[in-house]
Design a protein around this motif. Structure first.
Motif, PDB file in Angstrom:
ATOM      1  N   LEU A  11       4.665  -8.824  -8.728  1.00 20.17           N
ATOM      2  CA  LEU A  11       4.062  -7.499  -8.854  1.00 20.17           C
ATOM      3  C   LEU A  11       4.018  -7.100 -10.328  1.00 20.17           C
ATOM      4  O   LEU A  11       3.786  -7.950 -11.184  1.00 20.17           O
ATOM      5  CB  LEU A  11       4.817  -6.496  -7.986  1.00 20.17           C
ATOM      6  N   SER A  12       4.235  -5.836 -10.658  1.00 18.60           N
ATOM      7  CA  SER A  12       4.115  -5.423 -12.059  1.00 18.60           C
ATOM      8  C   SER A  12       5.420  -5.570 -12.827  1.00 18.60           C
ATOM      9  O   SER A  12       5.413  -5.909 -14.012  1.00 18.60           O
ATOM     10  CB  SER A  12       3.627  -3.971 -12.154  1.00 18.60           C
ATOM     11  N   ASN A  69       8.734  -6.284 -10.770  1.00 18.07           N
ATOM     12  CA  ASN A  69       9.812  -6.665  -9.855  1.00 18.07           C
ATOM     13  C   ASN A  69      10.368  -8.044 -10.187  1.00 18.07           C
ATOM     14  O   ASN A  69       9.654  -8.900 -10.727  1.00 18.07           O
ATOM     15  CB  ASN A  69       9.316  -6.708  -8.412  1.00 18.07           C
ATOM     16  N   ASP A 127      15.062 -10.139  -1.839  1.00 16.32           N
ATOM     17  CA  ASP A 127      14.048  -9.098  -2.031  1.00 16.32           C
ATOM     18  C   ASP A 127      12.669  -9.636  -2.400  1.00 16.32           C
ATOM     19  O   ASP A 127      12.121  -9.323  -3.463  1.00 16.32           O
ATOM     20  CB  ASP A 127      14.523  -8.088  -3.086  1.00 16.32           C
ATOM     21  N   GLY A 157       9.269  -9.334  -2.734  1.00  9.32           N
ATOM     22  CA  GLY A 157       8.183  -8.367  -2.704  1.00  9.32           C
ATOM     23  C   GLY A 157       6.827  -9.002  -2.506  1.00  9.32           C
ATOM     24  O   GLY A 157       5.866  -8.348  -2.087  1.00  9.32           O
ATOM     25  N   GLU A 158       6.732 -10.299  -2.810  1.00 11.99           N
ATOM     26  CA  GLU A 158       5.531 -11.094  -2.554  1.00 11.99           C
ATOM     27  C   GLU A 158       5.975 -12.458  -2.069  1.00 11.99           C
ATOM     28  O   GLU A 158       7.012 -12.970  -2.508  1.00 11.99           O
ATOM     29  CB  GLU A 158       4.710 -11.273  -3.836  1.00 11.99           C
ATOM     30  N   HIS A 174      12.169  -0.786   0.920  1.00 12.37           N
ATOM     31  CA  HIS A 174      10.924  -0.527   0.186  1.00 12.37           C
ATOM     32  C   HIS A 174      10.018  -1.764   0.172  1.00 12.37           C
ATOM     33  O   HIS A 174      10.486  -2.899   0.053  1.00 12.37           O
ATOM     34  CB  HIS A 174      11.232  -0.083  -1.243  1.00 12.37           C
ATOM     35  N   ASP A 191       8.075  -3.130  -1.941  1.00 16.87           N
ATOM     36  CA  ASP A 191       8.101  -4.065  -3.066  1.00 16.87           C
ATOM     37  C   ASP A 191       9.331  -4.972  -3.040  1.00 16.87           C
ATOM     38  O   ASP A 191       9.515  -5.803  -3.931  1.00 16.87           O
ATOM     39  CB  ASP A 191       7.989  -3.331  -4.406  1.00 16.87           C
ATOM     40  N   HIS A 192      10.162  -4.840  -1.998  1.00 18.69           N
ATOM     41  CA  HIS A 192      11.318  -5.719  -1.814  1.00 18.69           C
ATOM     42  C   HIS A 192      11.256  -6.498  -0.499  1.00 18.69           C
ATOM     43  O   HIS A 192      12.045  -7.440  -0.333  1.00 18.69           O
ATOM     44  CB  HIS A 192      12.620  -4.909  -1.866  1.00 18.69           C
ATOM     45  N   ALA A 223       7.904  -7.035   1.329  1.00 18.93           N
ATOM     46  CA  ALA A 223       6.535  -7.345   1.769  1.00 18.93           C
ATOM     47  C   ALA A 223       6.298  -8.832   1.986  1.00 18.93           C
ATOM     48  O   ALA A 223       5.403  -9.213   2.737  1.00 18.93           O
ATOM     49  CB  ALA A 223       5.522  -6.790   0.767  1.00 18.93           C
ATOM     50  N   HIS A 271      14.284  -4.782 -10.898  1.00 19.94           N
ATOM     51  CA  HIS A 271      13.141  -4.477 -11.766  1.00 19.94           C
ATOM     52  C   HIS A 271      13.466  -4.740 -13.229  1.00 19.94           C
ATOM     53  O   HIS A 271      14.623  -4.653 -13.656  1.00 19.94           O
ATOM     54  CB  HIS A 271      12.737  -3.008 -11.621  1.00 19.94           C
TER      55      HIS A 271
END
Length: 256
Positions: free
Chosen positions: A10-11, A13, A30, A32-33, A57, A59-60, A62, A170
């Motif tokens: 992501l941007s 993470n 976690d 996120g992707e 969340h 982003d952790h 997905a 992050h």
């Protein structure tokens, strides 16, 4: 020791891969992707055996579904968030343990950023995966918890050994450093860490992991019970929870 790999997604993470050399067990923390994780697993020839979540969340979590489908690895995360992590197979909470091959993590409940947030502490490996509770030179926003809850959570993490390496969710350290210097400008440990962070940032390198000992010396969010910080905030004699809440409030509105 665990072989730990950091994967930017992501941007800003970070996802972490953990491999136990004794058994070949591999956990992801976690995700996120899914795609970046799957690519690294393929490159390394590792097979995923566990998916660990610190909180709900997107982003952790997905990437949970796709990674679970590819590997059949169980998803392990906070029982308190079972209704918000639909892929969760095993719910855990304070004091539980999670094994990744021959390595063992203790689960620490750290509410504040979210109500069900947990951390995974691999004591023998001096590794703490704390999601969005503790950042280098910062801490998470209080989306669901109270200042008292977050301060209690940070004190739990602060009590761990100094050699513990912090693997958080992050890459926020440069911004956190600017804020920390605005309220604690004369702290030599903070000055040194901020300079180190700038060097790493300019070189395009991660600022993590960092030791908990370094954070204890430099992170103002771990100093809410320090009378010197309270005095600098104009709160001499105030309760640490109030000092923490004011520090977090200032960070939320900081534009430096």
């Amino acid at each position: 020791m665990l072989d730990i790999r950091l994967i930017p997604v992501l941007s800003d993470n970070y996802v972490y891969l953990l491999r136990d050399g004794a058994t070949g067990a591999v956990a992801v923390v976690d995700p996120g992707e899914a795609e970046p994780v799957a690519m690294v697993l393929d490159d390394l020839g590792w097979r995923l055996s566990h998916i660990l979540n610190t909180h709900h969340h997107a982003d952790h979590v997905a990437g949970n579904e796709d990674l679970k489908r590819l590997s059949q690895a169980p998803v392990i995360g906070p029982e308190a968030d079972r209704h918000r992590i639909p892929t969760l197979d095993q719910g855990v909470g304070e004091g539980d343990t999670v094994r990744v091959g021959s390595r063992t993590a203790r689960v620490i409940a750290v509410p504040g950023h979210t109500s069900g947030h947990i951390a995974f502490w691999f004591e023998a490996d001096s590794a703490l995966f704390c999601g969005d509770t503790l950042f280098s030179l910062g801490c998470g926003r209080l989306f669901e918890g109270t200042p008292a809850q977050m301060w209690d959570s940070l004190q739990k993490l602060r009590a761990l050994p100094d050699e513990t390496r912090i693997y958080c969710g992050h890459e926020y350290t440069a911004g956190n450093a600017r804020f920390a210097l605005s309220i604690d400008p004369d702290n030599p440990a903070l000055q040194a860490r901020a300079a180190e962070v700038e060097r790493l940032w300019l070189a395009g390198k991660p600022t993590l992991p960092v030791t908990l000992g370094a954070e204890k010396r430099a992170n103002p969010f771990l100093h809410a019970d320090d009378p010197a910080l309270a005095a600098r905030l104009g709160m001499a004699g105030a309760d640490p929870v109030a000092v923490f809440a004011e520090t977090r409030r200032r960070k939320d509105t900081f534009r430096g």
